[in-house]
Design a protein around this motif. Sequence first.
Motif, PDB file in Angstrom:
ATOM      1  N   PRO A   6       0.828  -1.215   0.000  1.00  0.00           N
ATOM      2  CA  PRO A   6       0.000   0.000   0.000  1.00  0.00           C
ATOM      3  C   PRO A   6       0.863   1.266   0.000  1.00  0.00           C
ATOM      4  O   PRO A   6       1.952   1.292   0.580  1.00  0.00           O
ATOM      5  CB  PRO A   6      -0.811  -0.119   1.291  1.00  0.00           C
ATOM      6  CG  PRO A   6      -0.819  -1.586   1.607  1.00  0.00           C
ATOM      7  CD  PRO A   6       0.503  -2.117   1.101  1.00  0.00           C
ATOM      8  N   ASP A   7       0.364   2.333  -0.636  1.00  0.00           N
ATOM      9  CA  ASP A   7       1.125   3.574  -0.816  1.00  0.00           C
ATOM     10  C   ASP A   7       1.692   4.134   0.485  1.00  0.00           C
ATOM     11  O   ASP A   7       2.859   4.530   0.532  1.00  0.00           O
ATOM     12  CB  ASP A   7       0.267   4.637  -1.492  1.00  0.00           C
ATOM     13  CG  ASP A   7      -0.029   4.311  -2.949  1.00  0.00           C
ATOM     14  OD1 ASP A   7       0.635   3.415  -3.518  1.00  0.00           O
ATOM     15  OD2 ASP A   7      -0.923   4.958  -3.524  1.00  0.00           O
ATOM     16  N   ASP A   8       0.892   4.196   1.535  1.00  0.00           N
ATOM     17  CA  ASP A   8       1.381   4.747   2.813  1.00  0.00           C
ATOM     18  C   ASP A   8       2.491   3.890   3.390  1.00  0.00           C
ATOM     19  O   ASP A   8       3.472   4.415   3.938  1.00  0.00           O
ATOM     20  CB  ASP A   8       0.241   4.890   3.823  1.00  0.00           C
ATOM     21  CG  ASP A   8      -0.694   6.037   3.476  1.00  0.00           C
ATOM     22  OD1 ASP A   8      -0.301   6.933   2.698  1.00  0.00           O
ATOM     23  OD2 ASP A   8      -1.831   6.034   3.995  1.00  0.00           O
ATOM     24  N   ASP A   9       2.355   2.577   3.284  1.00  0.00           N
ATOM     25  CA  ASP A   9       3.401   1.674   3.774  1.00  0.00           C
ATOM     26  C   ASP A   9       4.677   1.830   2.942  1.00  0.00           C
ATOM     27  O   ASP A   9       5.785   1.837   3.484  1.00  0.00           O
ATOM     28  CB  ASP A   9       2.934   0.215   3.741  1.00  0.00           C
ATOM     29  CG  ASP A   9       1.819  -0.061   4.740  1.00  0.00           C
ATOM     30  OD1 ASP A   9       1.645   0.729   5.689  1.00  0.00           O
ATOM     31  OD2 ASP A   9       1.118  -1.083   4.563  1.00  0.00           O
ATOM     32  N   TRP A  10       4.518   1.959   1.609  1.00  0.00           N
ATOM     33  CA  TRP A  10       5.684   2.119   0.731  1.00  0.00           C
ATOM     34  C   TRP A  10       6.432   3.410   1.072  1.00  0.00           C
ATOM     35  O   TRP A  10       7.651   3.431   1.147  1.00  0.00           O
ATOM     36  CB  TRP A  10       5.256   2.095  -0.731  1.00  0.00           C
ATOM     37  CG  TRP A  10       6.405   2.219  -1.692  1.00  0.00           C
ATOM     38  CD1 TRP A  10       6.626   3.227  -2.570  1.00  0.00           C
ATOM     39  CD2 TRP A  10       7.498   1.315  -1.853  1.00  0.00           C
ATOM     40  NE1 TRP A  10       7.788   3.005  -3.282  1.00  0.00           N
ATOM     41  CE2 TRP A  10       8.342   1.835  -2.849  1.00  0.00           C
ATOM     42  CE3 TRP A  10       7.848   0.107  -1.248  1.00  0.00           C
ATOM     43  CZ2 TRP A  10       9.509   1.201  -3.261  1.00  0.00           C
ATOM     44  CZ3 TRP A  10       9.012  -0.526  -1.657  1.00  0.00           C
ATOM     45  CH2 TRP A  10       9.832   0.022  -2.652  1.00  0.00           C
ATOM     46  N   ARG A  11       5.695   4.487   1.315  1.00  0.00           N
ATOM     47  CA  ARG A  11       6.311   5.763   1.681  1.00  0.00           C
ATOM     48  C   ARG A  11       7.127   5.604   2.963  1.00  0.00           C
ATOM     49  O   ARG A  11       8.259   6.095   3.062  1.00  0.00           O
ATOM     50  CB  ARG A  11       5.233   6.836   1.861  1.00  0.00           C
ATOM     51  CG  ARG A  11       5.778   8.231   2.057  1.00  0.00           C
ATOM     52  CD  ARG A  11       4.670   9.285   2.060  1.00  0.00           C
ATOM     53  NE  ARG A  11       3.975   9.347   0.780  1.00  0.00           N
ATOM     54  CZ  ARG A  11       2.745   8.830   0.536  1.00  0.00           C
ATOM     55  NH1 ARG A  11       2.075   8.236   1.482  1.00  0.00           N
ATOM     56  NH2 ARG A  11       2.210   8.923  -0.652  1.00  0.00           N
ATOM     57  N   THR A  12       6.596   4.895   3.939  1.00  0.00           N
ATOM     58  CA  THR A  12       7.309   4.659   5.198  1.00  0.00           C
ATOM     59  C   THR A  12       8.564   3.826   4.963  1.00  0.00           C
ATOM     60  O   THR A  12       9.628   4.127   5.508  1.00  0.00           O
ATOM     61  CB  THR A  12       6.382   3.955   6.219  1.00  0.00           C
ATOM     62  OG1 THR A  12       5.254   4.800   6.466  1.00  0.00           O
ATOM     63  CG2 THR A  12       7.108   3.659   7.511  1.00  0.00           C
ATOM     64  N   ALA A  91      12.960  10.299  -5.076  1.00  0.00           N
ATOM     65  CA  ALA A  91      12.294   9.001  -4.931  1.00  0.00           C
ATOM     66  C   ALA A  91      10.969   9.046  -5.681  1.00  0.00           C
ATOM     67  O   ALA A  91      10.518  10.110  -6.108  1.00  0.00           O
ATOM     68  CB  ALA A  91      12.059   8.683  -3.454  1.00  0.00           C
ATOM     69  N   ASP A  92      10.348   7.891  -5.820  1.00  0.00           N
ATOM     70  CA  ASP A  92       9.055   7.792  -6.480  1.00  0.00           C
ATOM     71  C   ASP A  92       7.906   8.193  -5.561  1.00  0.00           C
ATOM     72  O   ASP A  92       6.761   8.241  -5.990  1.00  0.00           O
ATOM     73  CB  ASP A  92       8.844   6.380  -7.015  1.00  0.00           C
ATOM     74  CG  ASP A  92       8.988   5.311  -5.944  1.00  0.00           C
ATOM     75  OD1 ASP A  92       9.639   5.571  -4.909  1.00  0.00           O
ATOM     76  OD2 ASP A  92       8.471   4.198  -6.141  1.00  0.00           O
ATOM     77  N   VAL A  93       8.196   8.487  -4.298  1.00  0.00           N
ATOM     78  CA  VAL A  93       7.214   8.959  -3.323  1.00  0.00           C
ATOM     79  C   VAL A  93       7.792  10.185  -2.626  1.00  0.00           C
ATOM     80  O   VAL A  93       8.999  10.419  -2.654  1.00  0.00           O
ATOM     81  CB  VAL A  93       6.848   7.870  -2.289  1.00  0.00           C
ATOM     82  CG1 VAL A  93       6.097   6.728  -2.950  1.00  0.00           C
ATOM     83  CG2 VAL A  93       8.084   7.346  -1.584  1.00  0.00           C
TER      84      VAL A  93
END
Length: 152
Positions: A6-12, A91-93
């Motif tokens: 998930p996006d939020d997890d990837w950002r972390t 980064a990508d995020v």
Amino acid sequence: MTGWIPDDDWRTIVAHTPIVSVDLLVRIDEGLLFGKRENEPLKGAWFLPGGRVHKGETRTEAVHRVAREELGLDVEIVESLGAFEHIYDTADVDVADGKHYLANGYVVDVVGGELRVDDQHADLRVFASPPEPVHEYLKNYLHAADSLPEWP
């Protein structure tokens, strides 16, 4: 195993952890295959196809999966180049400190499949010499590869 995060997890993860990945030096005819990147880091630059290693997946399994998913190709590993540190300001995020990879380089030969462009790349092209400008991380792979004596 889907590998989706998930996006939020990837950002972390990107904000706090190095990403274990594989980069592929794909030998085709008399050249190497490069992709024009669609995402940060190095958006718009010619670089090697690659991707992260999924949990529960070996690096060599990741090589074969990335080749199939990103390129439509089946490959045979010719040479393992070892691990390389890649640290980028972007980064990508949206994270403050960019992206950090522990990238594992591999020279591979194509043994099947049909080359296709995925959403990670604007274009794929075979080059007889490195595309300019040559990123220092790409130079490191080329210098480490014993199976690519004709490449500078």
